[in-house]
Design an enzyme around this catalytic site. Structure first.
Site, PDB file in Angstrom:
ATOM      1  N   LYS A 112       2.910 -15.512   2.427  1.00  0.00           N
ATOM      2  CA  LYS A 112       2.792 -16.232   1.154  1.00  0.00           C
ATOM      3  C   LYS A 112       4.213 -16.571   0.738  1.00  0.00           C
ATOM      4  O   LYS A 112       4.691 -16.154  -0.324  1.00  0.00           O
ATOM      5  CB  LYS A 112       2.069 -15.309   0.145  1.00  0.00           C
TER       6      LYS A 112
ATOM      7  N   ASP B 180      -5.564  -6.504   5.806  1.00  0.00           N
ATOM      8  CA  ASP B 180      -6.746  -5.735   5.397  1.00  0.00           C
ATOM      9  C   ASP B 180      -7.885  -6.710   5.081  1.00  0.00           C
ATOM     10  O   ASP B 180      -9.015  -6.578   5.566  1.00  0.00           O
ATOM     11  CB  ASP B 180      -6.367  -4.907   4.155  1.00  0.00           C
TER      12      ASP B 180
ATOM     13  N   ASP C  13      -3.759 -17.981   1.682  1.00  0.00           N
ATOM     14  CA  ASP C  13      -4.960 -18.589   1.084  1.00  0.00           C
ATOM     15  C   ASP C  13      -5.558 -19.616   2.036  1.00  0.00           C
ATOM     16  O   ASP C  13      -6.779 -19.703   2.210  1.00  0.00           O
ATOM     17  CB  ASP C  13      -4.652 -19.199  -0.293  1.00  0.00           C
TER      18      ASP C  13
ATOM     19  N   ASP D 200     -11.178  -8.078   7.812  1.00  0.00           N
ATOM     20  CA  ASP D 200     -12.589  -7.898   7.453  1.00  0.00           C
ATOM     21  C   ASP D 200     -13.315  -9.245   7.427  1.00  0.00           C
ATOM     22  O   ASP D 200     -14.464  -9.347   7.847  1.00  0.00           O
ATOM     23  CB  ASP D 200     -12.735  -7.217   6.091  1.00  0.00           C
TER      24      ASP D 200
ATOM     25  N   TYR E  40       0.816  -1.214   0.000  1.00  0.00           N
ATOM     26  CA  TYR E  40       0.000   0.000   0.000  1.00  0.00           C
ATOM     27  C   TYR E  40       0.851   1.265   0.000  1.00  0.00           C
ATOM     28  O   TYR E  40       0.377   2.330  -0.360  1.00  0.00           O
ATOM     29  CB  TYR E  40      -0.947   0.031   1.218  1.00  0.00           C
TER      30      TYR E  40
END
Ligand code: NAD
Length: 360
Positions: A188, A244, A220, A248, A138
């Site tokens: 990852k 992020d 994942d 959520d 980001y």
């Protein structure tokens, strides 16, 4: 010791309603805390001020913590970032270098049926997501659009530096140590070089926390396990973008976004702990703003986190959390989670139930 001071930034939409409720609870348990209210977001723009006016920033500078409501209103949606209410939050996170975002996710007894998962999967759910907030894809440069060989292209860059991983890992290990002593680090590493660095640094920090059990899970798989066996998690730590998304996903397990608080820490120390910004995870909920029906739980629990982490007051933090728990156990419900047979309480009435439970 000087009197603790907090900056209260109610903001837009339901922000002022839920913040008022949270401050009422705070003043009940800690009347000595000085609350300085300051304007932010759309409320500031409406007065021809920037989203984060200088006076509001100064109030934050002079405080041990910030209690934030929410910012954002549909009428500003099309504006450039600097003219939008949300820019205030961006500035606060950037300027105070709030690198660690902590989101506890709890399902209160009696609210299991509000979850989109089967009640037996979320009963007693109590986990925390620790998200790195100032690094990764980001924020890394370059981040731009390019024409390459006549083809429109775009590039984002993902950089992590060892000290950034180390400091967030420490926050997560410390939290895990104070809870059930299980930490899941999500990356990852089969694909990303940043993840291989992440895993190496987390393993190194782990040697200082032999009492905390560490597992590594690929992102994942973590996304799947969160809906398959959510109760098996204690503390989850991950980088910015994965955090992020996963935070959520974890949030919706509870059934109401209005129950979830959050904290964001920087490095600045306060007499009782560390400077932080505390806020509900939801937005300004313009659809219900002004109706007096917003659930104040997230804001009230944000105050509990503020007491625990910025003022070092575990006793009153736990006291507020127990009062909220008991309010739900006694059947108190706001409109968005009221079912047939339960009365939908207003923001003020729900807060009164919580306040009454403080004394028990
Ligand atoms: P939202 O979180 O404001 O609302 C989503 C839904 O959840 C709505 O139906 C709302 O009524 C409900 N809801 C949220 N909080 C609730 C509460 N306490 N009690 C009961 N119901 C509640 O998300 P949105 O509608 O996508 O965003 C509205 C505005 O908020 C936008 O301008 C957005 O940019 C902004 N926003 C701000 C923040 C922040 O300040 N940190 C975070 C997210 C979104």
């Amino acid at each position: 010791m000087p009197k603790p001071k907090i900056a209260v930034l109610p903001g837009d939409g339901i922000g002022p309603e839920v913040t008022r409720a949270a401050v009422a609870v705070l003043q009940r348990v800690r009347p000595d805390v000085e609350c300085v209210e300051a304007i932010v977001g759309g409320a500031a723009i409406a007065k021809k001020l920037p989203p984060l006016p200088e006076a509001s920033r100064l109030a934050c500078d002079r405080s041990d913590a910030i209690l934030f409501g929410s910012v954002g209103l549909p009428r500003y949606d099309g504006k450039p970032l600097q003219e939008r209410p949300e820019y205030a939050l961006f500035l606060l996170r950037r300027d105070y270098e709030l690198f660690a975002n902590i989101r506890p996710v709890r399902v209160f007894a009696g609210l299991e049926d509000a979850s989109s998962l089967k009640a037996e999967l979320v009963r007693g759910l109590d986990l925390v997501v620790v998200r790195e907030l100032t690094g990764g894809i980001y924020f890394s440069e370059p981040k731009e659009r390019r024409i390459v060989n006549g083809i429109e292209s775009a590039v984002d860059t993902m950089i992590y530096r060892a000290p950034e991983v180390e400091r967030i890992a420490r926050v997560a290990f410390d939290l895990a140590r104070a809870r059930r002593k299980r930490l899941t680090s999500v990356d990852k590493q089969n694909i990303l070089e940043t993840s291989r660095l992440w895993r190496r640094i987390v393993n190194r920090v782990a040697t200082e926390y032999p009492d905390v059990e560490l597992e590594h899970v690929l992102v994942d798989n973590a996304a799947m396990q969160l809906v398959r066996r959510p109760s098996s998690f204690d503390v989850i730590v991950t980088e910015n973008m994965f955090g992020d998304i996963l935070s959520d996903e974890a949030a919706i397990l509870t059934g109401s976004i209005g129950t979830l608080p959050s904290a964001s820490f920087g490095t600045r120390a306060t007499p009782g702990g560390r400077f932080g910004l505390y806020e509900p995870i939801s937005g300004s909920a313009p659809d219900i703003a002004g109706k007096g029906i917003a659930n104040p739980t997230a804001a009230i629990l944000s105050v509990a986190m503020l007491l625990r982490y910025s003022l070092g007051d575990e006793t009153n933090a736990a006291r507020i959390e127990r009062a909220v728990e008991r309010a739900y156990a006694h059947g108190a419900r706001t409109a968005e989670i009221a079912t047939n047979g339960s009365v939908a309480l207003s923001t003020v009435a729900f807060t009164d139930v919580v306040t009454a439970q403080l004394e028990i």
